[in-house]
Design a protein around this motif. Structure first.
Motif, PDB file in Angstrom:
ATOM      1  N   ALA A 246      -7.946  -0.551   1.926  1.00  0.00           N
ATOM      2  CA  ALA A 246      -7.061  -1.335   1.050  1.00  0.00           C
ATOM      3  C   ALA A 246      -6.465  -2.515   1.804  1.00  0.00           C
ATOM      4  CB  ALA A 246      -5.958  -0.438   0.494  1.00  0.00           C
ATOM      5  N   ALA A 247      -6.044  -2.271   3.040  1.00  0.00           N
ATOM      6  CA  ALA A 247      -5.463  -3.344   3.854  1.00  0.00           C
ATOM      7  C   ALA A 247      -6.482  -4.456   4.081  1.00  0.00           C
ATOM      8  CB  ALA A 247      -4.987  -2.782   5.191  1.00  0.00           C
ATOM      9  N   ASN A 248      -7.709  -4.072   4.353  1.00  0.00           N
ATOM     10  CA  ASN A 248      -8.759  -5.056   4.593  1.00  0.00           C
ATOM     11  C   ASN A 248      -9.031  -5.899   3.344  1.00  0.00           C
ATOM     12  OD1 ASN A 248     -10.774  -6.190   6.369  1.00  0.00           O
ATOM     13  ND2 ASN A 248     -12.296  -5.196   5.075  1.00  0.00           N
ATOM     14  N   GLU A 249      -9.054  -5.244   2.190  1.00  0.00           N
ATOM     15  CA  GLU A 249      -9.286  -5.961   0.923  1.00  0.00           C
ATOM     16  C   GLU A 249      -8.138  -6.926   0.628  1.00  0.00           C
ATOM     17  OE1 GLU A 249      -9.763  -2.872  -1.948  1.00  0.00           O
ATOM     18  OE2 GLU A 249     -11.795  -2.367  -1.312  1.00  0.00           O
ATOM     19  N   LEU A 250      -6.915  -6.478   0.878  1.00  0.00           N
ATOM     20  CA  LEU A 250      -5.752  -7.319   0.613  1.00  0.00           C
ATOM     21  C   LEU A 250      -5.751  -8.566   1.492  1.00  0.00           C
ATOM     22  CD1 LEU A 250      -3.096  -4.486   0.241  1.00  0.00           C
ATOM     23  CD2 LEU A 250      -3.697  -6.135  -1.550  1.00  0.00           C
ATOM     24  N   VAL A 251      -6.154  -8.385   2.737  1.00  0.00           N
ATOM     25  CA  VAL A 251      -6.154  -9.512   3.683  1.00  0.00           C
ATOM     26  C   VAL A 251      -7.341 -10.441   3.434  1.00  0.00           C
ATOM     27  CG1 VAL A 251      -6.376 -10.138   6.123  1.00  0.00           C
ATOM     28  CG2 VAL A 251      -4.840  -8.282   5.441  1.00  0.00           C
ATOM     29  N   SER A 252      -8.542  -9.858   3.293  1.00  0.00           N
ATOM     30  CA  SER A 252      -9.751 -10.685   3.219  1.00  0.00           C
ATOM     31  C   SER A 252     -10.004 -11.264   1.831  1.00  0.00           C
ATOM     32  CB  SER A 252     -10.973  -9.890   3.684  1.00  0.00           C
ATOM     33  OG  SER A 252     -11.145  -8.736   2.884  1.00  0.00           O
ATOM     34  N   SER A 253      -9.702 -10.485   0.776  1.00  0.00           N
ATOM     35  CA  SER A 253     -10.005 -10.947  -0.592  1.00  0.00           C
ATOM     36  C   SER A 253      -8.805 -11.567  -1.290  1.00  0.00           C
ATOM     37  CB  SER A 253     -10.527  -9.778  -1.434  1.00  0.00           C
ATOM     38  OG  SER A 253     -11.690  -9.239  -0.864  1.00  0.00           O
TER      39      SER A 253
ATOM     40  N   ILE B 113      -0.694   7.609   7.896  1.00  0.00           N
ATOM     41  CA  ILE B 113      -1.198   6.416   7.204  1.00  0.00           C
ATOM     42  C   ILE B 113      -0.499   5.162   7.724  1.00  0.00           C
ATOM     43  CG2 ILE B 113      -1.275   5.240   4.959  1.00  0.00           C
ATOM     44  CD1 ILE B 113      -1.900   7.946   3.717  1.00  0.00           C
ATOM     45  N   GLY B 114       0.806   5.266   7.961  1.00  0.00           N
ATOM     46  CA  GLY B 114       1.530   4.143   8.547  1.00  0.00           C
ATOM     47  C   GLY B 114       0.928   3.723   9.876  1.00  0.00           C
ATOM     48  N   LEU B 115       0.564   4.710  10.704  1.00  0.00           N
ATOM     49  CA  LEU B 115      -0.052   4.413  12.004  1.00  0.00           C
ATOM     50  C   LEU B 115      -1.423   3.765  11.834  1.00  0.00           C
ATOM     51  CD1 LEU B 115       0.919   7.608  14.039  1.00  0.00           C
ATOM     52  CD2 LEU B 115       1.721   5.276  14.458  1.00  0.00           C
ATOM     53  N   ALA B 116      -2.180   4.208  10.822  1.00  0.00           N
ATOM     54  CA  ALA B 116      -3.508   3.630  10.576  1.00  0.00           C
ATOM     55  C   ALA B 116      -3.394   2.163  10.166  1.00  0.00           C
ATOM     56  CB  ALA B 116      -4.240   4.430   9.500  1.00  0.00           C
ATOM     57  N   VAL B 117      -2.448   1.855   9.287  1.00  0.00           N
ATOM     58  CA  VAL B 117      -2.276   0.466   8.841  1.00  0.00           C
ATOM     59  C   VAL B 117      -1.694  -0.386   9.970  1.00  0.00           C
ATOM     60  CG1 VAL B 117      -1.116  -1.041   7.169  1.00  0.00           C
ATOM     61  CG2 VAL B 117      -2.098   1.130   6.416  1.00  0.00           C
TER      62      VAL B 117
ATOM     63  N   LYS C  19      -1.754  -1.456  -3.914  1.00  0.00           N
ATOM     64  CA  LYS C  19      -2.917  -0.560  -3.901  1.00  0.00           C
ATOM     65  C   LYS C  19      -2.487   0.864  -3.545  1.00  0.00           C
ATOM     66  CE  LYS C  19      -6.594  -3.910  -2.935  1.00  0.00           C
ATOM     67  NZ  LYS C  19      -7.444  -3.624  -4.105  1.00  0.00           N
ATOM     68  N   ASP C  20      -3.240   1.829  -4.078  1.00  0.00           N
ATOM     69  CA  ASP C  20      -2.972   3.256  -3.849  1.00  0.00           C
ATOM     70  C   ASP C  20      -3.909   3.755  -2.750  1.00  0.00           C
ATOM     71  OD1 ASP C  20      -2.998   6.157  -6.106  1.00  0.00           O
ATOM     72  OD2 ASP C  20      -2.512   5.989  -3.996  1.00  0.00           O
ATOM     73  N   ASP C  21      -3.334   4.357  -1.698  1.00  0.00           N
ATOM     74  CA  ASP C  21      -4.187   4.873  -0.615  1.00  0.00           C
ATOM     75  C   ASP C  21      -4.592   6.330  -0.826  1.00  0.00           C
ATOM     76  OD1 ASP C  21      -2.068   6.585   0.420  1.00  0.00           O
ATOM     77  OD2 ASP C  21      -1.199   4.818   1.360  1.00  0.00           O
ATOM     78  N   GLY C  22      -4.043   6.977  -1.872  1.00  0.00           N
ATOM     79  CA  GLY C  22      -4.434   8.353  -2.166  1.00  0.00           C
ATOM     80  C   GLY C  22      -4.089   9.362  -1.089  1.00  0.00           C
ATOM     81  N   GLY C  23      -3.241   8.953  -0.135  1.00  0.00           N
ATOM     82  CA  GLY C  23      -2.871   9.848   0.960  1.00  0.00           C
ATOM     83  C   GLY C  23      -3.927   9.955   2.045  1.00  0.00           C
ATOM     84  N   LYS C  24      -4.854   8.968   2.107  1.00  0.00           N
ATOM     85  CA  LYS C  24      -5.940   9.008   3.084  1.00  0.00           C
ATOM     86  C   LYS C  24      -5.879   7.780   3.993  1.00  0.00           C
ATOM     87  CE  LYS C  24      -8.834  11.434  -0.258  1.00  0.00           C
ATOM     88  NZ  LYS C  24      -9.979  11.300  -1.192  1.00  0.00           N
ATOM     89  N   PRO C  25      -5.756   7.997   5.314  1.00  0.00           N
ATOM     90  CA  PRO C  25      -5.681   6.865   6.246  1.00  0.00           C
ATOM     91  C   PRO C  25      -6.844   5.887   6.122  1.00  0.00           C
ATOM     92  CG  PRO C  25      -5.057   8.892   7.368  1.00  0.00           C
ATOM     93  CD  PRO C  25      -5.568   9.290   6.011  1.00  0.00           C
ATOM     94  N   ALA C  26      -8.074   6.400   5.959  1.00  0.00           N
ATOM     95  CA  ALA C  26      -9.241   5.519   5.860  1.00  0.00           C
ATOM     96  C   ALA C  26      -9.151   4.642   4.616  1.00  0.00           C
ATOM     97  CB  ALA C  26     -10.521   6.349   5.838  1.00  0.00           C
ATOM     98  N   ASP C  27      -8.683   5.217   3.502  1.00  0.00           N
ATOM     99  CA  ASP C  27      -8.533   4.444   2.270  1.00  0.00           C
ATOM    100  C   ASP C  27      -7.444   3.386   2.418  1.00  0.00           C
ATOM    101  OD1 ASP C  27     -10.467   6.081   1.294  1.00  0.00           O
ATOM    102  OD2 ASP C  27      -9.258   7.014  -0.283  1.00  0.00           O
TER     103      ASP C  27
ATOM    104  N   ILE D 120       0.855  -1.197   0.000  1.00  0.00           N
ATOM    105  CA  ILE D 120       0.000   0.000   0.000  1.00  0.00           C
ATOM    106  C   ILE D 120       0.884   1.237   0.000  1.00  0.00           C
ATOM    107  CG2 ILE D 120      -1.788   1.265   1.268  1.00  0.00           C
ATOM    108  CD1 ILE D 120      -2.430  -1.426   2.710  1.00  0.00           C
ATOM    109  N   ASN D 121       0.570   2.207  -0.870  1.00  0.00           N
ATOM    110  CA  ASN D 121       1.319   3.461  -0.833  1.00  0.00           C
ATOM    111  C   ASN D 121       0.557   4.595  -1.488  1.00  0.00           C
ATOM    112  OD1 ASN D 121       3.685   5.125  -0.274  1.00  0.00           O
ATOM    113  ND2 ASN D 121       4.791   3.183  -0.220  1.00  0.00           N
ATOM    114  N   SER D 122       1.078   5.816  -1.285  1.00  0.00           N
ATOM    115  CA  SER D 122       0.389   7.034  -1.750  1.00  0.00           C
ATOM    116  C   SER D 122       0.860   7.400  -3.165  1.00  0.00           C
ATOM    117  CB  SER D 122       0.651   8.184  -0.773  1.00  0.00           C
ATOM    118  OG  SER D 122       0.237   7.835   0.529  1.00  0.00           O
ATOM    119  N   TYR D 123       0.618   6.498  -4.109  1.00  0.00           N
ATOM    120  CA  TYR D 123       1.149   6.674  -5.460  1.00  0.00           C
ATOM    121  C   TYR D 123       0.622   7.926  -6.154  1.00  0.00           C
ATOM    122  CZ  TYR D 123       3.081   2.010  -4.986  1.00  0.00           C
ATOM    123  OH  TYR D 123       3.801   0.925  -4.555  1.00  0.00           O
ATOM    124  N   SER D 124      -0.676   8.177  -6.059  1.00  0.00           N
ATOM    125  CA  SER D 124      -1.249   9.326  -6.773  1.00  0.00           C
ATOM    126  C   SER D 124      -0.933  10.650  -6.095  1.00  0.00           C
ATOM    127  CB  SER D 124      -2.768   9.157  -6.902  1.00  0.00           C
ATOM    128  OG  SER D 124      -3.363   8.941  -5.628  1.00  0.00           O
TER     129      SER D 124
END
Length: 400
Positions: A85-92, A106-110, A73-81, A33-37
């Motif tokens: 993304a983390a949830n999708e990567l783990v669950s799906s 964002i690091g703290l959120a993940v 996945k791109d988090d867009g610079g948003k902790p909630a996103d 996960i990173n803030s690519y955009s």
């Protein structure tokens, strides 16, 4: 006939299912996960770095014979996103671990997500000390040298300056706040005679450089600590140069010697700033030479610090997975605590006590060469030499 047809169909489905299971077992997936955009200047070289590492790992036989796959996945610079993304990567996607992130919040959120869901997380870039100390948890490890480590490296040089009146300029979010706090603490311990005469807290990515420069100049400091980066740094330097803010003043600056932040300054680069960074053109070691040759051969471009971070993140993840020989989070943790491995900057170790790696940083000064900014007189500072004692860490980090 109908019954035989149904049995045949059932067998076909079972065979396809078995093949799918075998395929899944033949590869190991990492969720990145990173803030690519939001921050392409850093994250695009970072992506190139980890893609090179994936190629090298798989060319050498993968993870104990299994192919390494990174799902990004791109988090867009948003902790909630990032948490989504983390949830999708783990669950799906059923990834074995999470890796990456750039901004400290964002690091703290993940990291919090990883702790709640009991998922291994290798934080690549976020620098806040909270990730391994006050908000540290058993599931989170960090690669890059923290704010404390980089502040300690810079303070070693800054304390030699005669300046007594200091001002600070930093982005008003977790990273900037953490960097200023630890620099002031360490600097004041070495130099009790220092006065902190002004603090400026522009919003990250939205600096209004004119008023910031004016306010700092009005406080008349003898030295300035800068923690801005990216487009904010360019605006600050341009306005500061125009108004003469840096003339006859010492400046100490986090990250400014990294090519992704130094290059955009071009001929506006201020000279003589004390910085942490990455002078790739001046590093002459076998480990770095090997990395540089491979990177330039693949991309026909020079690396940025992001390239090093992306590359080493995946190299570290591969080493952890190979040693654990399992995707069980508890076994991954046990494998990582105390694990040493090579890096382009030399051997590094993930400490058991706080899950911080001992990757270091280069400290030097900014200069102009052929119309662009460079780092000169740089020296590599080993991360292990700039961390507090185990006793101090135990006070800072909650018990698991």
């Amino acid at each position: 006939m109908r019954r035989r047809h149904l049995l045949g169909a059932g067998l076909a489905i079972a065979v396809v299912g078995m093949a799918g299971g075998a395929m899944a077992q033949s590869e190991i997936k990492i969720g990145e996960i990173n803030s690519y955009s939001l921050l392409p200047a850093f994250t695009e070289p970072y992506r190139k770095g980890w893609q090179l590492a994936v190629e090298e790992v798989n060319a050498a036989g993968g993870i104990n014979g299994k192919k390494l796959v990174v799902i990004s996945k791109d988090d867009g610079g948003k902790p909630a996103d990032a948490q989504t993304a983390a949830n999708e990567l783990v669950s799906s996607e059923n990834v074995a671990m999470l890796a990456g992130t750039f901004l400290s919040n964002i690091g703290l959120a993940v990291s919090d997500f990883a702790n709640q869901k009991k998922v291994f997380f290798l934080a690549a870039e976020p620098l806040t000390d909270a990730i391994t100390w006050s908000k540290g948890n058993r599931y989170t490890f960090r690669l890059r040298p923290s704010n404390y480590m980089q502040a300690a490296m810079l303070v070693e040089e800054a304390a030699k300056l005669p300046a007594k009146r200091w001002a600070t300029i930093a982005p008003n979010y977790e990273y900037g706040q953490s960097a200023v706090a630890v620099f002031k603490k360490l600097m004041s311990e070495k130099r009790p005679d220092i006065q902190w005469v002004d603090e400026q807290w522009p919003p990250q990515g939205k600096i209004d450089a004119g008023p910031v420069v004016q306010a700092v100049a009005a406080a008349n400091p003898e030295a300035i600590l800068n923690v801005t980066f990216g487009a904010d740094l360019v605006k600050l330097v341009r306005e500061g140069n125009t108004r003469g803010l840096f003339k006859n003043r010492s400046v100490v600056s986090f990250l400014t010697g990294e090519p992704e932040y130094l290059d955009p300054l071009k001929d506006e680069t201020p000279e003589g700033w004390i910085v942490t960074g990455y002078p790739w053109y001046d590093i002459k070691t076998p480990d770095h030479d090997k990395f540089l040759k491979a990177y330039q051969a693949k991309y026909n471009d020079y690396p940025r610090l992001g390239s090093i971070v992306g590359y080493q993140t995946i190299k570290a993840a591969a080493a952890i997975l190979a040693k654990a020989n399992s995707t069980d989070p508890e076994k991954l943790i046990a494998a990582t605590e105390g694990l040493s491995m090579p890096s382009p900057f030399g051997e590094i170790t993930f400490r058991k006590i706080d899950h911080q790696s001992t990757l270091g940083a280069y400290v030097g000064k900014t200069a102009l060469k052929d119309g662009k900014g460079v780092m000169v007189n740089s020296v590599y500072r080993k991360g292990a030499d700039y961390l507090p004692s185990d006793a101090e860490v135990e006070k800072l980090r909650p018990k698991d």
